[in-house]
Design a protein around this motif. Structure first.
Motif, PDB file in Angstrom:
ATOM      1  N   THR A 295      40.830  11.617  -9.659  1.00 33.51           N
ATOM      2  CA  THR A 295      41.704  12.311  -8.721  1.00 33.51           C
ATOM      3  C   THR A 295      41.668  11.607  -7.387  1.00 33.51           C
ATOM      4  O   THR A 295      40.608  11.363  -6.839  1.00 33.51           O
ATOM      5  N   ASP A 296      42.836  11.268  -6.842  1.00 28.72           N
ATOM      6  CA  ASP A 296      42.884  10.658  -5.519  1.00 28.72           C
ATOM      7  C   ASP A 296      44.249  10.902  -4.932  1.00 28.72           C
ATOM      8  O   ASP A 296      45.234  10.380  -5.391  1.00 28.72           O
ATOM      9  N   ASN A 297      44.302  11.770  -3.918  1.00 27.64           N
ATOM     10  CA  ASN A 297      45.576  12.035  -3.261  1.00 27.64           C
ATOM     11  C   ASN A 297      45.373  11.963  -1.756  1.00 27.64           C
ATOM     12  O   ASN A 297      46.116  12.553  -0.993  1.00 27.64           O
ATOM     13  N   SER A 298      44.343  11.214  -1.338  1.00 34.58           N
ATOM     14  CA  SER A 298      43.997  11.162   0.076  1.00 34.58           C
ATOM     15  C   SER A 298      44.628   9.971   0.742  1.00 34.58           C
ATOM     16  O   SER A 298      45.110   9.062   0.103  1.00 34.58           O
ATOM     17  N   ASN A 299      44.571   9.996   2.102  1.00 34.28           N
ATOM     18  CA  ASN A 299      44.924   8.785   2.821  1.00 34.28           C
ATOM     19  C   ASN A 299      43.666   7.970   2.966  1.00 34.28           C
ATOM     20  O   ASN A 299      42.714   8.154   2.240  1.00 34.28           O
TER      21      ASN A 299
ATOM     22  N   GLY B 266      51.070  17.270 -10.037  1.00 37.42           N
ATOM     23  CA  GLY B 266      49.926  17.606 -10.878  1.00 37.42           C
ATOM     24  C   GLY B 266      49.408  16.411 -11.658  1.00 37.42           C
ATOM     25  O   GLY B 266      49.551  15.263 -11.241  1.00 37.42           O
ATOM     26  N   ASN B 267      48.819  16.692 -12.816  1.00 35.32           N
ATOM     27  CA  ASN B 267      48.191  15.648 -13.618  1.00 35.32           C
ATOM     28  C   ASN B 267      49.216  14.853 -14.423  1.00 35.32           C
ATOM     29  O   ASN B 267      50.232  15.401 -14.880  1.00 35.32           O
ATOM     30  N   VAL B 268      48.924  13.569 -14.599  1.00 37.76           N
ATOM     31  CA  VAL B 268      49.675  12.748 -15.544  1.00 37.76           C
ATOM     32  C   VAL B 268      48.665  12.126 -16.503  1.00 37.76           C
ATOM     33  O   VAL B 268      47.522  11.864 -16.132  1.00 37.76           O
TER      34      VAL B 268
ATOM     35  N   VAL C  47      43.450  10.699 -17.598  1.00 40.58           N
ATOM     36  CA  VAL C  47      44.169  11.716 -16.827  1.00 40.58           C
ATOM     37  C   VAL C  47      44.015  11.425 -15.342  1.00 40.58           C
ATOM     38  O   VAL C  47      42.897  11.301 -14.827  1.00 40.58           O
ATOM     39  N   TYR C  48      45.141  11.299 -14.668  1.00 42.14           N
ATOM     40  CA  TYR C  48      45.154  11.068 -13.223  1.00 42.14           C
ATOM     41  C   TYR C  48      45.755  12.302 -12.572  1.00 42.14           C
ATOM     42  O   TYR C  48      46.845  12.740 -12.935  1.00 42.14           O
ATOM     43  N   GLY C  49      45.027  12.880 -11.612  1.00 44.81           N
ATOM     44  CA  GLY C  49      45.415  14.206 -11.168  1.00 44.81           C
ATOM     45  C   GLY C  49      45.906  14.343  -9.749  1.00 44.81           C
ATOM     46  O   GLY C  49      45.830  13.433  -8.938  1.00 44.81           O
TER      47      GLY C  49
END
Length: 284
Positions: A2-6, A103-105, A112-114
Motif C-alpha cells: 500500500t502506498d498512496n503518500s507523497n 481501492g485495491n487492484v 494486490v496493490y491498495g
C-alpha cells in the motif's frame, strides 16, 4: 502493498537519526550521504562529478511536480515500482496512484496493490504514467480509456512504460507520435496510429511524450524524466541513493543479444514476439 503518500514518509515519528537519513536520501548533499554510509572511501572520486550542475531542469526547485501513475488489474508491478522509487525521491514532487474505481487492484501474479484513488476524482496532473501489464483487458475498456484520455490531454507530459504505450495509443493520444514499447509488442503500436521505436527510451514533441521499453526500462526512463524535470544532478543523486548500477549476469535482455534458442522459447510462450507482434489480452 500500500502506498498512496507523497514524498513525506507516513507512519510513526522518526527519531533524529531517522530524520537525518530520510532527508539525506531525498534532498541531502553527497557529503551527508557519504557520512551516513560510513565514510568517503565508498564514494571514491564520485563527489566532484556529482557536484557539477548538469543539465538544466524544466522546473525551478520551488515549483511542484504532480505525477499520476495509473493502476489496473493485470498490470505489471515493476513497470511502475521502478519509476515510483525514483519519483518519490525527487524534491517537491507528489506521486499519486489511481484506478478506475479506486481501492485495491490485483496486479500480475496476484500481487494486490491498495488504496488507489479514483481516476474520476483527479482533476488534472502534470505528468501521467501508464505502465504495462500481462493483461490489458481492463485499461482497454471504454470507461478506462476515457479517463486516461482526459487526464493525458490536460497533462504537460504523457508517459508510459512497456506495453502501457499500447493503452495510451488506443486512446488516440499517440497518433503520429514516436513511442517505445516492449520488444515483443512494439509493432502493434502502428495499429493504433503510433510509431514504434525499438529504443529503451523515446521522446517526442520536445519531451511532452516520453516512454520506456520493456519492464526494467522503467528505471532508465524515470531517471531521464527526473533529469528533465529536476536536472541531471537530481537524477544522478537519486541513481546513487538507490545504487542503480546494473551488471546483468547474462546478455539476454533483448533479441539482439539473446541466443536463438532463448528467443525461440519466448516465441513459444508469446507467439509473434520476435516480430514484435505478440498478442496480449485486451489488445485486438
Amino acid at each position: 502493498m500500500t502506498d498512496n503518500s507523497n514524498n513525506h514518509a507516513a507512519g510513526k515519528p522518526l527519531n533524529r537519526a531517522g530524520h537525518a537519513r530520510r532527508d539525506a536520501l531525498k534532498f541531502g548533499s553527497v557529503a551527508t550521504l557519504g557520512a551516513i554510509l560510513g565514510g568517503g572511501a565508498l564514494l571514491g572520486h564520485a563527489t566532484p562529478v556529482l557536484a557539477q550542475a548538469g543539465s538544466k531542469a524544466e522546473l525551478a526547485p520551488n515549483e511542484p511536480l504532480n505525477i499520476l501513475i495509473v493502476n489496473y488489474d493485470g498490470g505489471t508491478l515493476l513497470d511502475f515500482a521502478g519509476p515510483s522509487e525514483i519519483f518519490h525521491r525527487l524534491p517537491n514532487t507528489n506521486v499519486r496512484y489511481a484506478s478506475l474505481n479506486g481501492g485495491n487492484v490485483t496486479l500480475e501474479f496476484g500481487v494486490v496493490y491498495g488504496k488507489t484513488e479514483r481516476l474520476a476524482d483527479i482533476e488534472q496532473t502534470d505528468l501521467i504514467l501508464v505502465p504495462g501489464g500481462s493483461d490489458l483487458s481492463v485499461p482497454m475498456r471504454p470507461e478506462y480509456q476515457a479517463q486516461i484520455r482526459r487526464l493525458a490531454e490536460g497533462a504537460k507530459h504523457v508517459t508510459s512504460v512497456c506495453n502501457g504505450s499500447l493503452v495510451l495509443a488506443a486512446t488516440g493520444i499517440l497518433n503520429g507520435k514516436r513511442s517505445a514499447c516492449h520488444w515483443a509488442f512494439i509493432n502493434k503500436l502502428s495499429e493504433y496510429g503510433a510509431i514504434g521505436v525499438p529504443d529503451r527510451f523515446v521522446e517526442d514533441d520536445n519531451g511532452r511524450f516520453m516512454s520506456g521499453g520493456g519492464v526494467t526500462a522503467g528505471i532508465d526512463f524515470a531517471l531521464r524524466v527526473a533529469a528533465k524535470m529536476r536536472g541531471q544532478q537530481a537524477a544522478e543523486f537519486t541513481q546513487l541513493v538507490i545504487e542503480y548500477d546494473p551488471a546483468p549476469p547474462f546478455h539476454s535482455g533483448h533479441p539482439r543479444d539473446a541466443r536463438p534458442e532463448v528467443i525461440a522459447m519466448v516465441d513459444k510462450e508469446l507467439p509473434g514476439a520476435s516480430r514484435g507482434l505478440a498478442r496480449v489480452p485486451g489488445v485486438r
